[in-house]
Design a protein around this motif. Structure first.
Motif, PDB file in Angstrom:
ATOM      1  N   LYS A 110       0.712  -1.266  -0.082  1.00 30.76           N
ATOM      2  CA  LYS A 110      -0.019   0.280   0.090  1.00 30.76           C
ATOM      3  C   LYS A 110       0.856   1.305   0.080  1.00 30.76           C
ATOM      4  O   LYS A 110       0.684   2.269  -0.840  1.00 30.76           O
ATOM      5  N   ASN A 111       1.921   1.531   0.724  1.00 31.40           N
ATOM      6  CA  ASN A 111       3.012   2.422   0.903  1.00 31.40           C
ATOM      7  C   ASN A 111       3.751   2.608  -0.273  1.00 31.40           C
ATOM      8  O   ASN A 111       3.838   3.641  -0.784  1.00 31.40           O
ATOM      9  N   LEU A 112       3.979   1.284  -0.753  1.00 34.30           N
ATOM     10  CA  LEU A 112       4.956   1.550  -2.208  1.00 34.30           C
ATOM     11  C   LEU A 112       4.041   2.123  -3.269  1.00 34.30           C
ATOM     12  O   LEU A 112       4.316   3.059  -3.994  1.00 34.30           O
ATOM     13  N   ALA A 113       2.805   1.437  -3.225  1.00 31.65           N
ATOM     14  CA  ALA A 113       1.930   2.114  -4.333  1.00 31.65           C
ATOM     15  C   ALA A 113       1.625   3.565  -4.307  1.00 31.65           C
ATOM     16  O   ALA A 113       1.524   4.300  -5.080  1.00 31.65           O
ATOM     17  N   ARG A 114       1.486   4.072  -2.836  1.00 36.80           N
ATOM     18  CA  ARG A 114       1.046   5.454  -2.628  1.00 36.80           C
ATOM     19  C   ARG A 114       2.492   6.295  -3.321  1.00 36.80           C
ATOM     20  O   ARG A 114       2.421   7.570  -3.632  1.00 36.80           O
ATOM     21  N   HIS A 115       3.550   5.836  -2.664  1.00 37.15           N
ATOM     22  CA  HIS A 115       4.831   6.779  -2.781  1.00 37.15           C
ATOM     23  C   HIS A 115       5.271   6.800  -4.476  1.00 37.15           C
ATOM     24  O   HIS A 115       5.554   7.877  -4.990  1.00 37.15           O
ATOM     25  N   LEU A 116       5.225   5.656  -5.278  1.00 33.40           N
ATOM     26  CA  LEU A 116       5.821   5.353  -6.306  1.00 33.40           C
ATOM     27  C   LEU A 116       4.789   5.536  -7.514  1.00 33.40           C
ATOM     28  O   LEU A 116       5.354   5.674  -8.415  1.00 33.40           O
ATOM     29  N   LEU A 117       3.531   4.981  -7.186  1.00 33.08           N
ATOM     30  CA  LEU A 117       2.453   4.739  -8.404  1.00 33.08           C
ATOM     31  C   LEU A 117       1.329   5.885  -8.199  1.00 33.08           C
ATOM     32  O   LEU A 117       0.687   6.233  -9.136  1.00 33.08           O
ATOM     33  N   HIS A 118       1.499   6.544  -7.117  1.00 34.93           N
ATOM     34  CA  HIS A 118       0.666   7.698  -6.787  1.00 34.93           C
ATOM     35  C   HIS A 118      -0.930   7.208  -7.122  1.00 34.93           C
ATOM     36  O   HIS A 118      -1.810   7.626  -7.507  1.00 34.93           O
ATOM     37  N   LYS A 119      -1.068   5.962  -6.225  1.00 39.12           N
ATOM     38  CA  LYS A 119      -2.451   5.392  -6.508  1.00 39.12           C
ATOM     39  C   LYS A 119      -2.855   4.871  -5.146  1.00 39.12           C
ATOM     40  O   LYS A 119      -1.880   4.377  -4.329  1.00 39.12           O
ATOM     41  N   LYS A 120      -4.009   4.485  -4.835  1.00 35.29           N
ATOM     42  CA  LYS A 120      -4.597   4.125  -3.556  1.00 35.29           C
ATOM     43  C   LYS A 120      -5.155   2.684  -3.626  1.00 35.29           C
ATOM     44  O   LYS A 120      -6.025   2.578  -4.634  1.00 35.29           O
ATOM     45  N   ILE A 121      -4.686   1.539  -2.824  1.00 31.98           N
ATOM     46  CA  ILE A 121      -5.139   0.386  -3.090  1.00 31.98           C
ATOM     47  C   ILE A 121      -5.576  -0.035  -1.399  1.00 31.98           C
ATOM     48  O   ILE A 121      -5.218   0.774  -0.681  1.00 31.98           O
ATOM     49  N   GLN A 122      -6.347  -1.071  -1.384  1.00 33.43           N
ATOM     50  CA  GLN A 122      -6.641  -1.794  -0.057  1.00 33.43           C
ATOM     51  C   GLN A 122      -7.484  -0.574   0.824  1.00 33.43           C
ATOM     52  O   GLN A 122      -7.102  -0.584   2.027  1.00 33.43           O
ATOM     53  N   GLU A 123      -8.351   0.217   0.199  1.00 29.30           N
ATOM     54  CA  GLU A 123      -9.013   1.006   1.042  1.00 29.30           C
ATOM     55  C   GLU A 123     -10.212   0.599   1.286  1.00 29.30           C
ATOM     56  O   GLU A 123     -10.810  -0.275   0.678  1.00 29.30           O
ATOM     57  N   GLY A 124     -10.936   1.161   2.353  1.00 28.25           N
ATOM     58  CA  GLY A 124     -12.289   0.650   2.932  1.00 28.25           C
ATOM     59  C   GLY A 124     -12.419  -0.646   3.398  1.00 28.25           C
ATOM     60  O   GLY A 124     -11.261  -1.087   4.111  1.00 28.25           O
ATOM     61  N   CYS A 125     -13.652  -1.026   3.704  1.00 29.40           N
ATOM     62  CA  CYS A 125     -13.735  -2.140   4.972  1.00 29.40           C
ATOM     63  C   CYS A 125     -14.073  -3.420   4.016  1.00 29.40           C
ATOM     64  O   CYS A 125     -14.341  -4.559   4.622  1.00 29.40           O
ATOM     65  N   LYS A 126     -14.076  -3.474   2.777  1.00 32.73           N
ATOM     66  CA  LYS A 126     -14.452  -4.666   2.023  1.00 32.73           C
ATOM     67  C   LYS A 126     -13.367  -5.476   1.679  1.00 32.73           C
ATOM     68  O   LYS A 126     -13.598  -6.740   1.134  1.00 32.73           O
ATOM     69  N   GLY A 127     -12.094  -5.288   2.421  1.00 32.72           N
ATOM     70  CA  GLY A 127     -11.025  -6.034   2.049  1.00 32.72           C
ATOM     71  C   GLY A 127     -10.164  -6.106   0.863  1.00 32.72           C
ATOM     72  O   GLY A 127     -10.577  -4.973   0.168  1.00 32.72           O
ATOM     73  N   HIS A 128      -8.948  -6.584   0.761  1.00 36.89           N
ATOM     74  CA  HIS A 128      -8.085  -6.451  -0.325  1.00 36.89           C
ATOM     75  C   HIS A 128      -8.776  -7.074  -1.776  1.00 36.89           C
ATOM     76  O   HIS A 128      -9.352  -8.014  -1.589  1.00 36.89           O
ATOM     77  N   SER A 129      -8.210  -6.649  -2.898  1.00 40.36           N
ATOM     78  CA  SER A 129      -8.429  -7.344  -3.969  1.00 40.36           C
ATOM     79  C   SER A 129      -7.211  -7.839  -4.493  1.00 40.36           C
ATOM     80  O   SER A 129      -6.226  -7.251  -4.669  1.00 40.36           O
ATOM     81  N   SER A 130      -7.113  -9.454  -4.528  1.00 39.17           N
ATOM     82  CA  SER A 130      -6.001  -9.947  -4.928  1.00 39.17           C
ATOM     83  C   SER A 130      -5.668  -9.604  -6.159  1.00 39.17           C
ATOM     84  O   SER A 130      -4.161  -9.697  -6.740  1.00 39.17           O
TER      85      SER A 130
END
Length: 311
Positions: free
Chosen positions: A232-252
């Motif tokens: 999640k942090n690598l995606a935010r720092h390097l890809l400028h995208k948000k993943i693993q958000e919300g309470c519905k869980g991760h998407s593999s």
């Protein structure tokens, strides 16, 4: 008789030298050197330029690609990558050539979601597995029924619910399908040992690219090299995208695609460093300076128009 054989060899040699002179005049081949003075890298570069410039030399192209077939080991892939990267002045043309050598079809990224089984649900078992190709396209995504009864769905993180298990396939069936995809592939993932553990499988270390352990990615993100960094942090720092958000869980699927995107950011640097850590490459017919050049005497290795102009 020995005299006849000597005469035949002499004629072949004359034809060979005549054709070499034609290639040198056209700038397709560097001036003749003594075999002992030619470096392995120079031999590979000259041969690569010849095959790139002469489109109708199928046999010569096969000579290069035979050492880089689809079954080539990651060690050979990385070594050839390194040879191409360090030639010339590092132009974009060289990098594009090395990307072809790496064969993107050999790369996949994987991510698994687990649920809790066993006493108090502390045992992690596979409940979903997603695999994407080098371009991020999904090539596998299925829900998997664990071998033991599910105690904790861990929906907050896994995204798995009881509903998903209705159409899930048995673990053994899923395992066989997934391992068939991973066979002979270089597998990218984040903290990928957890995914392999859920699959009850061990993938060769030299064919594994774990983005959680990449110094190049951590350095690029401005994070300490020894820090444990999340996807999640690598995606935010390097890809400028948000993943693993919300309470519905991760998407593999999303996590696997993100891991592949991160790998591709530092692909050239990563493979170059890997090539440096490998033992010296044994001589091959392409790069061995002592290799016999008699194979080029055959007409099949020469362009038709050059043959005609040399006669």
């Amino acid at each position: 008789s020995p005299q006849a054989r000597s005469k035949k060899r002499s004629r072949k040699h004359q034809r060979f030298m005549a054709r070499r002179a034609v290639l040198e005049r056209k700038g397709l081949l560097s001036p003749h050197r003594h075999p002992g003075s030619q470096s392995p890298e120079a031999g590979l570069e000259a041969h690569t330029e010849l095959t790139e410039s002469c489109d109708n030399v199928p046999k010569a192209k096969q000579t290069v690609s035979s050492s880089l077939s689809l079954s080539a080991s990651p060690d050979n892939i990385a070594r050839h990558h390194s040879v191409l990267l360090f030639q010339g002045n590092g132009s974009s043309g060289r990098v594009r050539t090395s990307s072809l050598v790496l064969r993107p079809g050999k790369y996949v990224a994987i991510d698994c979601e687990m649920v809790g089984t066993g006493p108090q649900g502390k045992l992690s078992e596979l409940a979903r597995c997603s695999v994407v190709n080098y371009d991020g396209d999904v090539i596998y995504d299925k829900y998997v029924r664990p071998e033991l009864p599910i105690v904790d769905y861990r929906t907050r993180w896994s995204g798995i619910t009881k509903q998903h298990m209705k159409n899930a396939i048995p673990f053994k069936a899923a395992q066989a399908e997934i391992l068939k995809i991973l066979k002979d592939k270089i597998v990218v993932g984040h903290a990928i040992h957890n995914d392999f553990q859920a699959l009850k499988y061990f993938h060769p270390k030299d064919r594994t690219r774990d983005t959680s352990q990449s110094p190049a990615l951590k350095k690029r993100a401005g994070l300490p090299i020894r820090a444990n960094v999340s996807l999640k942090n690598l995606a935010r720092h390097l890809l400028h995208k948000k993943i693993q958000e919300g309470c519905k869980g991760h998407s593999s699927v999303e996590d696997a695609q993100t891991a592949m995107e991160l790998y591709r950011l530092v692909e050239v640097q990563w493979e170059k460093q890997l090539a440096h850590s490998l033992p010296p490459r044994p001589p091959s017919p392409v790069t061995d300076p002592a290799a016999d050049s008699s194979q080029y005497l055959d007409d099949q290795y020469w362009p038709t128009e050059l043959m005609a102009s040399s006669l």
